[in-house]
Write an enzyme that holds these catalytic residues in place. Sequence first.
Site, PDB file in Angstrom:
ATOM      1  N   ASP A  78       0.856  -1.193   0.000  1.00 33.48           N
ATOM      2  CA  ASP A  78       0.000   0.000   0.000  1.00 33.48           C
ATOM      3  C   ASP A  78       0.892   1.245   0.000  1.00 33.48           C
ATOM      4  O   ASP A  78       2.115   1.144  -0.014  1.00 33.48           O
ATOM      5  CB  ASP A  78      -0.973  -0.038   1.193  1.00 33.48           C
ATOM      6  CG  ASP A  78      -0.273   0.092   2.536  1.00 33.48           C
ATOM      7  OD1 ASP A  78       0.964   0.287   2.560  1.00 33.48           O
ATOM      8  OD2 ASP A  78      -0.956   0.010   3.567  1.00 33.48           O
ATOM      9  N   ASP A 277      -8.681  -7.286  -0.464  1.00 29.75           N
ATOM     10  CA  ASP A 277      -7.920  -7.613   0.750  1.00 29.75           C
ATOM     11  C   ASP A 277      -8.748  -7.194   1.955  1.00 29.75           C
ATOM     12  O   ASP A 277      -9.524  -6.250   1.877  1.00 29.75           O
ATOM     13  CB  ASP A 277      -6.582  -6.859   0.796  1.00 29.75           C
ATOM     14  CG  ASP A 277      -6.754  -5.426   1.266  1.00 29.75           C
ATOM     15  OD1 ASP A 277      -7.244  -4.609   0.469  1.00 29.75           O
ATOM     16  OD2 ASP A 277      -6.449  -5.136   2.438  1.00 29.75           O
TER      17      ASP A 277
END
Length: 383
Positions: A78, A277
Amino acid sequence: MTKKSIKTKHGDIQLPAFMPDATYGSIRMISFSDAKLACVSEIVTTTLHIEQKIGSLYIKDFGGIHKFFGWDRPILTDSGGWQVFSLINHKNRNTNKKHSDNKNFYTEAGCSFIDETGKQFLLTPESSIQIQLNLGSDIMTALDNPISNDSSLKLRRDAVKINTLWAKRAKKYFDKEVEKFPDRPLLGAVIQGANDFELRKISACDLLELDFDVYNYGGMPLHSPISWLTESPIGFNREMLHYVADLIPNEKVKYAMGVGQPDDIAYCVDAGWNLFDTVLPTRNARHGYLYVSEGQGEDTKEYSFINKKIINKRVAYDVLHLKSKRYEFDEKPIDENCDCEACKTVGRAYLRYLIRLKDPSGFRLATIHNLRFYSKWMELLKR
Ligand SMILES: [Zn+2]
């Protein structure tokens, strides 16, 4: 047709795919070899946590994040934007002290915040990409700027403008750095705009002009803010997820970040999203909240596909609350249709005992089971 796979230098990701969260570089309670046994094919990890805990330059010197983890399959990182957003907007849950508002903030330059050691840290679009390059991630993410659903229209508009500006700078830096790479990693951008349809559209259109490989749904995919104390999601914004999926061309990867329960994932696959996710399967496992096939648990959840291309396909599962007294003498495996280590080796009564005892071996087995359930669920949604 939505995309069928993503090519990375650590193997292809077959879509739709689910990635467990290896926050701080660890899937809680299990090893990466356990993850492989649960048929996990790709993971996501948190850039900023790794930078702060161990340092990306250390990982680079070590030979990259795959070598360090002992994980040879795809890794998505991320941007760090969500962690900073959490710091800026919410109480520090560990100390219960509120971070001073004037020390955690963002400007056009980047995010500035006090890290866990008390030092001021500046995360910029360029430094976020550099950290991810040091790690050797397969799919990177441009620094994004989430905004609360309940903030003012002006703040939401300004946040989307900065989100685009940061994406542009991240892309420019990334393109220059990977020019000489034989196999360049992929880069994603995060569509923001809170629960505002118009702002989501502006964000998507601006980011599409910059031509990223992956487009992520950012912010909270929920109707109302979650409670940061109980971590309870309240409602799921299906309409917004459907709307944003339609804004992204099908040749791009569509990544619904933080989604979700298995039926919500099925809804999103129907809407066109293909990468997911969430911490739900791992966190819920530790509370004895297990996902099982239909007929094996207590509450049935289902989703019937309505998209014109896959009409009338029904998928369903049960939830099993293993802490319940009803399983006290239950010798059966968690799920008679499951082939995971937990279902092959322990009965419900013993696993219930281990989880009530908060024993790590119980948490491990329950986590392996839930991740195996998610990997089978994604197989079901591929067809
Ligand atoms: Zn199992």
